[in-house]
Design an enzyme around this catalytic site. Sequence first.
Site, PDB file in Angstrom:
ATOM      1  CE  LYS A  74       5.856   7.371 -11.544  1.00 53.02           C
ATOM      2  NZ  LYS A  74       5.729   5.950 -12.012  1.00 53.02           N
ATOM      3  CB  CYS A  91     -10.423   1.382 -10.358  1.00 52.82           C
ATOM      4  SG  CYS A  91     -11.170   2.566 -11.495  1.00 52.82           S
ATOM      5  CD  GLU A 141      -8.382  -2.587  -6.424  1.00 55.59           C
ATOM      6  OE1 GLU A 141      -7.325  -2.157  -5.924  1.00 55.59           O
ATOM      7  OE2 GLU A 141      -9.076  -1.932  -7.217  1.00 55.59           O
TER       8      GLU A 141
END
Length: 494
Positions: free
Chosen positions: A180, A288, A386
């Site tokens: 997905k 990330c 973040e």
Amino acid sequence: MSEHITVGGVAVDTRHWIGGRRVASAATFTDVSPIDGAVLGEISRGGPAEVDAAVTAARAAFPGWAATSRAERAAVLNAVADGVEARLEELALVETLDNGALLRSHRRGVMPRVAHNFRFFAGWLLDLGREDFDTRGHTNHVTWDPAGPCALITPWNAPLMLATWKTAPALAAGNTVVLKPAEWSPLTASLLCDIAAAAGLPPGVLNVVQGYGAEAGTALVEHPGIRRISFTGSVPTARRIATTAAPNLTPLSLELGGKSPLLIFADADLDLAVDLAIEQYDNAGQVCLAATRLLVESTIEEEFTRRFLERAAALVQGDPRDEDTGIGPNIHPRQVEKIDGFVRRAVAAGARVLTGGGPNADLGGLYYRPTLLTGVAQDAEIVQEEVFGPVLTLQTFDTEDEAVDLANDTRFGLAATLATGSRERAERVSARLVAGTVWVNCFFVRDLQAPFGGSRESGVGREGGDWSFDFYCDIKNTVSAPNGWAPKGWNGHG
Ligand code: NAD
């Protein structure tokens, strides 16, 4: 709705790929390019019915694929790598139009790496295993058996790179896959299906369901036919996935966010340190692993800051297809709003903007200026959360202990980078850092045989090399009595 769109001159099918066939949904979502807001197409929007069809196809294909020899599977995966290389330019351009990352890095770094993902795990598969070992004359024989259909869920910041970093080992291990992709960057996954089919991957072995996380994603994670879930994305989504997967106890691998530090000691090569710091704006900060917290020894703060700001000012912001561009757009208006919200709140809390601090007025929209903030407290939101945009903070330290304390003082633990001229210091400091990966005087060197993952809230588990096969397999130990059979009456506990 058109089932085929042309993106950068490349034909892309907008439907799912289920059981070796294209399948459309009545509902669609709109895919938009972050470069200029152009609509790229209407993409099939899957839900429980499409997910169930894909898992059913993956289950049906599983016994056949699992029964193929390692050499046969490796040959197909190498053929997929060939297909990626043959279409490298197309993949690079479509990915850039879809997610806005630099075309030159897609061409030279990312897409070659996509091909390498398949070649590496094909090669690793052929060597997988360990020697049999003996227990009082009995032979232990360890095997890595494929687990079954795997659900792979990926984010938009490195769409094909992350999709194939999961797909390649899952398929190599003999599993089937339902992927997905992220709804903000769905296109290259569709091209991967074309490439895999042309390479001879049997129908149903790789399936792709497009759609939103809350619909297709949830349906996939809760499906009882799924044997593994590998997810890369944000911490809040990971919590939802873990909760949804809990009733089935489906094993999870979670690669999540970070707030990684870059520690710069006074004994570092300052040119290198500035290079490393500027590199954190790559992909408009949507990485990330980005070391978004610059921790600089007080004695060199002034000189470091001066050189950093010079370099930041020279970064060319613009169309990611241009060779000179150093920083492109962020992915989506919602992401830019989020980034700007973080910066505004930081400033309201007392942070000073050394450069950037808002969208680029000349380019507008999604082009957020590379930003450096200072005067931030360790417990401030901008230091702890973040941002996932081109926003760095600058803090100083006086001692090694203080540097380590600041570096470790978040709930994340994905990566850490340090710049120092002292090997002893590098060894001392890296041993004390809480991180899945520590880079010393370098950044983003990633070998597929190395373990990759995050500590604390940055993730659960490790992938790469043996770690990937450990996750995607049911590992079995078969213990045989001497000469292959047990003496009469032996109960196996002797
Ligand atoms: P996200 O968590 O919003 O979405 C990631 C994927 O999960 C998408 O495909 C989305 O559709 C799907 N999803 C959303 N809700 C879901 C649900 N309830 N059930 C199942 N699937 C669902 O993340 P994002 O904004 O796409 O990506 C950015 C995040 O990814 C950042 O936090 C970044 O640090 C992280 N990331 C981590 C790594 C790593 O290797 N550690 C790599 C890249 C990105």
